[in-house]
Design a protein around this motif. Structure first.
Motif, PDB file in Angstrom:
ATOM      1  N   PRO A  52     -16.798 148.198 109.711  1.00  0.00           N
ATOM      2  CA  PRO A  52     -17.435 148.175 111.125  1.00  0.00           C
ATOM      3  C   PRO A  52     -19.009 147.945 112.016  1.00  0.00           C
ATOM      4  O   PRO A  52     -19.133 148.116 111.954  1.00  0.00           O
ATOM      5  CB  PRO A  52     -17.940 150.258 110.763  1.00  0.00           C
ATOM      6  N   ASP A  71     -10.122 147.027 117.593  1.00  0.00           N
ATOM      7  CA  ASP A  71      -9.683 148.239 117.736  1.00  0.00           C
ATOM      8  C   ASP A  71      -9.374 149.153 119.040  1.00  0.00           C
ATOM      9  O   ASP A  71      -8.466 149.647 119.172  1.00  0.00           O
ATOM     10  CB  ASP A  71      -9.897 148.749 116.782  1.00  0.00           C
ATOM     11  N   ASP A  72     -10.884 149.131 120.075  1.00  0.00           N
ATOM     12  CA  ASP A  72     -11.023 150.291 120.984  1.00  0.00           C
ATOM     13  C   ASP A  72      -9.819 149.902 121.612  1.00  0.00           C
ATOM     14  O   ASP A  72      -9.130 150.933 122.539  1.00  0.00           O
ATOM     15  CB  ASP A  72     -12.110 150.920 121.177  1.00  0.00           C
ATOM     16  N   ASN A  86     -15.542 144.357 115.416  1.00  0.00           N
ATOM     17  CA  ASN A  86     -14.182 144.935 114.971  1.00  0.00           C
ATOM     18  C   ASN A  86     -13.624 146.675 115.609  1.00  0.00           C
ATOM     19  O   ASN A  86     -12.733 146.939 116.434  1.00  0.00           O
ATOM     20  CB  ASN A  86     -14.381 145.835 113.604  1.00  0.00           C
ATOM     21  N   ARG A  87     -14.918 146.618 115.618  1.00  0.00           N
ATOM     22  CA  ARG A  87     -14.743 148.221 116.770  1.00  0.00           C
ATOM     23  C   ARG A  87     -14.797 148.586 118.106  1.00  0.00           C
ATOM     24  O   ARG A  87     -13.388 148.835 118.782  1.00  0.00           O
ATOM     25  CB  ARG A  87     -15.900 149.413 116.377  1.00  0.00           C
ATOM     26  N   ARG A  88     -15.420 146.917 119.302  1.00  0.00           N
ATOM     27  CA  ARG A  88     -14.795 147.085 120.427  1.00  0.00           C
ATOM     28  C   ARG A  88     -13.011 146.063 120.280  1.00  0.00           C
ATOM     29  O   ARG A  88     -12.106 146.644 120.979  1.00  0.00           O
ATOM     30  CB  ARG A  88     -14.839 145.617 120.902  1.00  0.00           C
ATOM     31  N   PRO A 103     -19.663 146.099 114.859  1.00  0.00           N
ATOM     32  CA  PRO A 103     -19.625 146.420 116.835  1.00  0.00           C
ATOM     33  C   PRO A 103     -17.960 145.315 116.829  1.00  0.00           C
ATOM     34  O   PRO A 103     -17.080 145.479 118.134  1.00  0.00           O
ATOM     35  CB  PRO A 103     -20.886 145.834 117.612  1.00  0.00           C
TER      36      PRO A 103
END
Length: 452
Positions: free
Chosen positions: A205, A213-214, A209-211, A207
Motif C-alpha cells: 500500500p 489503482d485509483d 500504488n494507491r494513485r 502512495p
C-alpha cells in the motif's frame, strides 16, 4: 552422405555461444542494483561490451541489442522471430490492454488496418484547426512576465488537442480531459511495476500504488461512460472516438477493445508530444542561434495566415533532433518467438530482448558529436543514410507509430504559435537530468514568458 560438422562458433550450431554477459551482476538481484540508480548510464555502458549483451533482471535473463543494424533486422528482416513481449510490455498491458502499442503481432495485423483510417492525411487536415484553437487558448492566457510551469502548460495543450480530436461531443470533453490529467500518475505506477521484479509489489500500500489503482479505476469508468453514450445514439460525431468504436465493433469484446485503443491514443497523443515540446523549448533557450533561425522561419509566412507544417522544414528538423536526443520511448522490449541465430550470438526462444533508442541515438558513427543539438544534421543536404537508419524515435517496420505525423504536426503548430508570440526564458538553475519512467520525461521546468 554425412553432413559436415558445424564449427562450434557457427551461429547455426545449437551449441554456439550465447552473447557475452555484462559484468557486475549481483547474486539473486542480477543487474538491477546497477540499473536502478541511472538506467540511461547503465544502457550506455553496455555498448562497450558488444552488439548483443546478456544481463539479468533478478533471476530473469535478458538480452540487450546495441547495434542499429541488428535493431533494424529485429524489426524488418527477422521480424517473425520477435514479438511484443518482455516485462515492459507485460506490465504496460495493465493499463494499455491489448491496444496497438502492446498487442502481439497476430492481433496487430488485424487492428492496424482498422485503425489506420483515423490517421489518414485527409483526417489530419481536419485536426489542424483543432490544434491551433487549443494552442491559442492556452498561450493566450499567459501574461508578460508570468512564470509558468512549462511541463504543465505543454500537457494542457496536448491533452486538449487529443481530447478534442478524440471526442467532439461537447458534454463528453470534460471526461476526456480528466482521463488525460490522470496519465502522469498512471505512468509513474506502471514504471515501478515494470522495474520491481516479482508479483508482490502492486499489493504493497504505497502512495504510488494507491494513485495508480485509483486512476486506473477512474479512467475505465470515464471511458465506459463516454463510449456508452456514443453507442446509444445514432448521431455521427465524426471524430476519432467514432472511428475507434466502428473499428472495434467486430472484436470479441468490443468494450474492452475500445478501452484499449482509447488509452493507447491518449498516452501516445498527450504524454509523448508534451514531453517533446518541453525538451525542445528548453533546448531553444540554451541555443540562441537555433532559436533565431526557427523564429525567422516561423515569421516568414506571407500575409496573416499562421504557418502550416509544410512551411516549417527547419522546425521539423529541430523536432527530429529533439527526439534523437530525448526519445520518449527510451527503452523498447520484445520477446523471441523462436531461437535466433545471429553471428553476434545465439538467443534462445522465449527470451526477453531490450534496446534503447536513447543509447543508439548517441552512437558517434552515424551521429558525430552526438550530445550536441544540431537540427541541421537532418537537412536534405546533410542527412546520411546511416543517420536515417540509426534513428528509432517512432519505431519502424510494421510496428512504427501510427500517430507519428499527427504528433509532429501538433508539435510544429505549437512551437510556431508560441515562438511567434512569446519568448521563453529559464528562471533559476536548470537541471538537464531526465526523469526516467515508462517514458523519458523532462524535469520540472519553470520559464518566464516575455512578449515579442
Amino acid at each position: 552422405m554425412a553432413q559436415a560438422a558445424l564449427h562450434p562458433e557457427d551461429p547455426m550450431n545449437p551449441l554456439a555461444s550465447l552473447p557475452p554477459a555484462a559484468p557486475g551482476a549481483w547474486p539473486l538481484l542480477g543487474h538491477i542494483p546497477r540499473l536502478a540508480p541511472d538506467p540511461l548510464a547503465f544502457f550506455q555502458r553496455l555498448r562497450d561490451h558488444g552488439p548483443v549483451v546478456r544481463i539479468r533482471l533478478g533471476s530473469r535473463p535478458a538480452y540487450v541489442v546495441n547495434s542499429p543494424d541488428l535493431v533494424r533486422r529485429l524489426h524488418l528482416a527477422d521480424q517473425k522471430l520477435f514479438d511484443k513481449g518482455g516485462p515492459l510490455i507485460e506490465k504496460s498491458r495493465l493499463f494499455l490492454g491489448n491496444g496497438l502499442a502492446t498487442c502481439p503481432a497476430a492481433d496487430h495485423t488485424r487492428q492496424r488496418p482498422l485503425m489506420q483510417p483515423a490517421f489518414h492525411p485527409d483526417q489530419l487536415a481536419r485536426y489542424t484547426g483543432i490544434m491551433r484553437h487549443a494552442v491559442a487558448e492556452v498561450i493566450g492566457s499567459w501574461q508578460p512576465g508570468q512564470v509558468i510551469s512549462l511541463n504543465e502548460q505543454m500537457h494542457r495543450i496536448t491533452a486538449d488537442v487529443t481530447s478534442r480530436t478524440l471526442i467532439s461531443a461537447e458534454h463528453a470533453r470534460p471526461a476526456a480531459a480528466q482521463i488525460a490529467r490522470a496519465l502522469p500518475a498512471v505512468l509513474r505506477g506502471l514504471y515501478w511495476r515494470m522495474v520491481v521484479p516479482g508479483r508482490l509489489f502492486p499489493y504493497i500500500p504505497l502512495p504510488v500504488n494507491r494513485r495508480f489503482d485509483d486512476q486506473m479505476q477512474r479512467t475505465r469508468h470515464l471511458i465506459d461512460q463516454v463510449v456508452s453514450h456514443y453507442r446509444a445514439t445514432t448521431t455521427d460525431h465524426d471524430d476519432l472516438l467514432s472511428m475507434v468504436i466502428a473499428a472495434c465493433e467486430q472484436e470479441p469484446d468490443p468494450r474492452q477493445a475500445i478501452y484499449d485503443q482509447v488509452v493507447t491514443i491518449l498516452m501516445g497523443g498527450v504524454e509523448t508530444t508534451a514531453t517533446t515540446l518541453v525538451w525542445l523549448l528548453r533546448l531553444l533557450d540554451r541555443h540562441p542561434p537555433v532559436h533565431e533561425k526557427l523564429l525567422a522561419e516561423i515569421t516568414a509566412t506571407p500575409g496573416t495566415r499562421p504557418p502550416d507544417p509544410a512551411d516549417l522544414p527547419y522546425t521539423q528538423q529541430a523536432l527530429i533532433e529533439t527526439l534523437r536526443l530525448y526519445p520518449p520511448g527510451w527503452i523498447v522490449s520484445r520477446s523471441t518467438t523462436a531461437e535466433v541465430h545471429w553471428h553476434e550470438g545465439r538467443i534462445p526462444a522465449g527470451a526477453d530482448i531490450f534496446y534503447s533508442p536513447y543509447t543508439l541515438h548517441r552512437d558517434p558513427d552515424p551521429f558525430p558529436d552526438p550530445e550536441a543539438f544540431v537540427p541541421e544534421r537532418w537537412s536534405a543536404e546533410r542527412v546520411t543514410p546511416a543517420q536515417r537508419q540509426g534513428f528509432f524515435g517512432f519505431g519502424l517496420g510494421r510496428r512504427k507509430c501510427i500517430g507519428d505525423t499527427f504528433g509532429l504536426t501538433e508539435a510544429a503548430i505549437t512551437v510556431a504559435a508560441i515562438l511567434g508570440r512569446w519568448r521563453l526564458e529559464h528562471t533559476g538553475p536548470m537541471t538537464a537530468r531526465p526523469l526516467i519512467g515508462t517514458l523519458l520525461m523532462a524535469p520540472a521546468t519553470r520559464m518566464r514568458v516575455r512578449a515579442r
